[in-house]
Design an enzyme around this catalytic site. Structure first.
Site, PDB file in Angstrom:
ATOM      1  N   CYS A   1       0.815  -1.229   0.000  1.00 36.47           N
ATOM      2  CA  CYS A   1       0.000   0.000   0.000  1.00 36.47           C
ATOM      3  C   CYS A   1       0.845   1.274   0.000  1.00 36.47           C
ATOM      4  O   CYS A   1       0.339   2.344  -0.326  1.00 36.47           O
ATOM      5  CB  CYS A   1      -0.945   0.008   1.193  1.00 36.47           C
ATOM      6  SG  CYS A   1      -2.135  -1.329   1.114  1.00 36.47           S
TER       7      CYS A   1
ATOM      8  N   HIS B   1      -3.384   7.484   1.999  1.00 39.95           N
ATOM      9  CA  HIS B   1      -3.749   6.146   1.525  1.00 39.95           C
ATOM     10  C   HIS B   1      -5.074   5.788   2.188  1.00 39.95           C
ATOM     11  O   HIS B   1      -5.273   6.030   3.381  1.00 39.95           O
ATOM     12  CB  HIS B   1      -2.663   5.146   1.905  1.00 39.95           C
ATOM     13  CG  HIS B   1      -3.093   3.727   1.753  1.00 39.95           C
ATOM     14  ND1 HIS B   1      -3.627   3.251   0.572  1.00 39.95           N
ATOM     15  CD2 HIS B   1      -3.098   2.677   2.619  1.00 39.95           C
ATOM     16  CE1 HIS B   1      -3.923   1.968   0.722  1.00 39.95           C
ATOM     17  NE2 HIS B   1      -3.632   1.596   1.959  1.00 39.95           N
TER      18      HIS B   1
ATOM     19  N   ASN C   1      -9.989   0.085  -0.097  1.00 37.46           N
ATOM     20  CA  ASN C   1      -8.529   0.177  -0.122  1.00 37.46           C
ATOM     21  C   ASN C   1      -8.023  -0.427  -1.433  1.00 37.46           C
ATOM     22  O   ASN C   1      -8.077  -1.641  -1.621  1.00 37.46           O
ATOM     23  CB  ASN C   1      -7.965  -0.579   1.099  1.00 37.46           C
ATOM     24  CG  ASN C   1      -6.451  -0.567   1.150  1.00 37.46           C
ATOM     25  OD1 ASN C   1      -5.788  -0.166   0.201  1.00 37.46           O
ATOM     26  ND2 ASN C   1      -5.907  -1.025   2.261  1.00 37.46           N
TER      27      ASN C   1
HETATM   28  N1  ACO Z   1     -18.004  -8.139   9.686  1.00 37.41           N
HETATM   29  C1  ACO Z   1     -18.417  -8.379  10.937  1.00 37.41           C
HETATM   30  N2  ACO Z   1     -17.586  -8.650  11.961  1.00 37.41           N
HETATM   31  C2  ACO Z   1     -16.269  -8.676  11.680  1.00 37.41           C
HETATM   32  C3  ACO Z   1     -15.756  -8.433  10.391  1.00 37.41           C
HETATM   33  C4  ACO Z   1     -16.684  -8.163   9.374  1.00 37.41           C
HETATM   34  N3  ACO Z   1     -16.311  -7.910   8.109  1.00 37.41           N
HETATM   35  N4  ACO Z   1     -14.409  -8.514  10.434  1.00 37.41           N
HETATM   36  C5  ACO Z   1     -14.086  -8.802  11.689  1.00 37.41           C
HETATM   37  N5  ACO Z   1     -15.193  -8.907  12.455  1.00 37.41           N
HETATM   38  C6  ACO Z   1     -15.315  -9.201  13.871  1.00 37.41           C
HETATM   39  C7  ACO Z   1     -14.132  -9.985  14.408  1.00 37.41           C
HETATM   40  O1  ACO Z   1     -14.317 -11.366  14.178  1.00 37.41           O
HETATM   41  C8  ACO Z   1     -14.191  -9.643  15.886  1.00 37.41           C
HETATM   42  O2  ACO Z   1     -15.190 -10.421  16.487  1.00 37.41           O
HETATM   43  P1  ACO Z   1     -14.968 -10.996  17.977  1.00 37.41           P
HETATM   44  O3  ACO Z   1     -14.856  -9.778  18.859  1.00 37.41           O
HETATM   45  O4  ACO Z   1     -16.204 -11.795  18.204  1.00 37.41           O
HETATM   46  O5  ACO Z   1     -13.713 -11.799  17.926  1.00 37.41           O
HETATM   47  C9  ACO Z   1     -14.674  -8.198  15.891  1.00 37.41           C
HETATM   48  O6  ACO Z   1     -15.291  -7.972  14.610  1.00 37.41           O
HETATM   49  C10 ACO Z   1     -13.587  -7.180  16.111  1.00 37.41           C
HETATM   50  O7  ACO Z   1     -12.490  -7.489  15.249  1.00 37.41           O
HETATM   51  P2  ACO Z   1     -11.244  -6.511  15.101  1.00 37.41           P
HETATM   52  O8  ACO Z   1     -10.291  -7.075  14.111  1.00 37.41           O
HETATM   53  O9  ACO Z   1     -10.718  -6.189  16.470  1.00 37.41           O
HETATM   54  O10 ACO Z   1     -11.982  -5.211  14.498  1.00 37.41           O
HETATM   55  P3  ACO Z   1     -11.394  -3.778  14.268  1.00 37.41           P
HETATM   56  O11 ACO Z   1     -12.237  -2.794  14.917  1.00 37.41           O
HETATM   57  O12 ACO Z   1      -9.910  -3.744  14.536  1.00 37.41           O
HETATM   58  O13 ACO Z   1     -11.597  -3.580  12.702  1.00 37.41           O
HETATM   59  C11 ACO Z   1     -10.280  -3.673  10.681  1.00 37.41           C
HETATM   60  C12 ACO Z   1     -10.992  -4.470  11.788  1.00 37.41           C
HETATM   61  C13 ACO Z   1     -11.301  -2.872   9.943  1.00 37.41           C
HETATM   62  C14 ACO Z   1      -9.600  -4.656   9.756  1.00 37.41           C
HETATM   63  C15 ACO Z   1      -9.226  -2.732  11.306  1.00 37.41           C
HETATM   64  O14 ACO Z   1      -8.469  -3.431  12.260  1.00 37.41           O
HETATM   65  C16 ACO Z   1      -8.299  -2.110  10.300  1.00 37.41           C
HETATM   66  O15 ACO Z   1      -8.675  -1.317   9.490  1.00 37.41           O
HETATM   67  N6  ACO Z   1      -7.000  -2.427  10.400  1.00 37.41           N
HETATM   68  C17 ACO Z   1      -5.974  -1.806   9.572  1.00 37.41           C
HETATM   69  C18 ACO Z   1      -6.056  -2.185   8.120  1.00 37.41           C
HETATM   70  C19 ACO Z   1      -4.905  -1.524   7.392  1.00 37.41           C
HETATM   71  O16 ACO Z   1      -4.616  -0.371   7.572  1.00 37.41           O
HETATM   72  N7  ACO Z   1      -4.191  -2.272   6.593  1.00 37.41           N
HETATM   73  C20 ACO Z   1      -2.978  -1.682   6.022  1.00 37.41           C
HETATM   74  C21 ACO Z   1      -3.087  -1.441   4.616  1.00 37.41           C
HETATM   75  S1  ACO Z   1      -3.477  -2.889   3.740  1.00 37.41           S
HETATM   76  C22 ACO Z   1      -2.068  -3.395   2.867  1.00 37.41           C
HETATM   77  O17 ACO Z   1      -0.986  -2.966   3.062  1.00 37.41           O
HETATM   78  C23 ACO Z   1      -2.253  -4.564   1.942  1.00 37.41           C
END
Ligand code: ACO
Length: 335
Positions: free
Chosen positions: A114, A262, A292
């Site tokens: 990214c 980004h 993204n």
């Molecule tokens: N729908 C419903 N529930 C979901 C989903 C979904 N799509 N995805 C995860 N959950 C659930 C999980 O299973 C978890 O459930 P649990 O509490 O029962 O275990 C709960 O939601 C919370 O999960 P988290 O992973 O803690 O959720 P978070 O608030 O952190 O959001 C997200 C997840 C959106 C992925 C976030 O962490 C994020 O944006 N992270 C950074 C992504 C990023 O910047 N990536 C870098 C660039 S990508 C690249 O370089 C290729």
């Protein structure tokens, strides 16, 4: 006068097919509400089966050339930032070069996931500053949805496909007698890339990676991510990169006109805005309708900022990204 790399054209391409959150929720356990609330994403574009990364890249490049009023022949450097190349080799940039009909100069890919667009921009800027190349196409292009496991709700909701390109021109020094420069010398004197800052810390590879590869599994693999750990790293490291690039340029972060991040997660972007005392109105965001798009997201957002009249010639624009590696980067430019 030193040679500056000026953005003289910007073009984009998004595949026709739109995949909404609602549609995703028909095949994986998620909901439109969850995705919007946690990420800001409503929908994303998905490339057609017969559309390759190079096809997206070529369309964005042609739009950027049109925007610059140039022909493919005017380009002597092509850098494609991508994680989803057409083939293991040659570089997607070589395929793009051939499709555009460019026969001069060099073309190669950069892989920083990214952060790839800023890594490519910084590389092109140094090639132009050396005086060896005059005009570069810097392209971020991805068919990122091909790396997704559509059963993994934690990752499949986040990404989309697309491409964006800048035309960079060397201006100043003893080279780069450009159309823009003759028409508006005074403004152009100040335009261009001011500073870039690139970082990698490979110790965090486990936070975000693809579980396949040529020399390991001989497969392409799927995206694996420890989302909440990446999230925590993102706000800190992106802020650090933005402050550093501004310090190097001797320009306070609060002096910038536009923040073109980004587009990984709206909450990351807003976290950075808060940490650096920026205003939300300064953010150019496309995440709601594109998700993204990895290396493509910055030029896609930059074009949106041009199209709606926010980014104007002479404005100070700050770009940032964080991605697999981990890699993170920032660039400060005068539009
Ligand atoms: N729908 C419903 N529930 C979901 C989903 C979904 N799509 N995805 C995860 N959950 C659930 C999980 O299973 C978890 O459930 P649990 O509490 O029962 O275990 C709960 O939601 C919370 O999960 P988290 O992973 O803690 O959720 P978070 O608030 O952190 O959001 C997200 C997840 C959106 C992925 C976030 O962490 C994020 O944006 N992270 C950074 C992504 C990023 O910047 N990536 C870098 C660039 S990508 C690249 O370089 C290729």
């Amino acid at each position: 006068m030193t040679i500056k790399s000026v953005v003289i054209g910007c073009g984009t391409y998004l595949p026709e097919r739109i995949l909404t959150n609602k549609e995703i929720s028909t095949f994986v356990d998620t909901s439109d509400e969850w995705i919007q609330e946690r990420t800001g994403i409503k929908e994303r574009h998905v490339a057609a089966d017969d559309e390759k990364t190079s096809d997206l890249a070529v369309k964005a490049a042609q739009a950027a050339l049109n925007d610059a009023g140039l022909k493919a022949d005017d380009i002597d450097l092509i850098i494609v930032a991508t994680t989803t190349p057409d083939l293991t080799f040659p570089a997607t940039a070589a395929i793009v070069q051939a499709k555009l009909g460019v026969s001069e100069g060099a073309a190669f890919d950069i892989q920083a996931v990214c952060s790839g667009f800023i890594f490519a921009l910084s590389t092109a800027e140094k090639f132009l500053a050396s005086g060896q190349h005059k005009r570069a196409l810097v392209i971020g292009a991805e068919t990122f949805t091909r790396l997704l496991d559509w059963n993994d709700r934690a990752t499949c909701v986040l990404f989309g496909d697309g491409a964006g390109a800048f035309v960079l021109e060397a201006q100043g020094g003893n080279s780069g007698q450009s159309r823009n420069q003759t028409s508006n010398q005074a403004t152009n004197h100040h335009r261009g890339i001011i500073e870039t800052y690139l970082r990698t810390d490979g110790r965090m590879v486990d936070l975000l990676y693809v579980d396949g590869g040529v020399s390991s599994t001989k497969t392409t693999g799927h995206v694996k991510m420890q989302g909440n750990k990446v999230f925590r790293e993102a706000v800190t490291r992106i802020s650090e990169a933005m402050v550093t690039v501004c310090e190097k340029a001797n320009i306070p972060v609060t002096d910038i006109d536009w923040f073109v991040p980004h587009q990984a997660n709206e909450r990351i972007i807003l976290g950075v805005v808060k940490k650096l005392s920026l205003r939300t109105e300064q953010v150019v965001s496309t995440i709601a309708h594109q998700g993204n798009t990895s290396a493509a997201s910055i030029p896609l957002a930059y074009r949106a900022g041009l199209d709606d009249g926010r980014i104007k010639p002479g404005d100070l624009v700050l770009l940032e990204a964080l991605g697999g590696g981990l890699t993170w980067a920032a660039a400060l430019l005068r539009a």
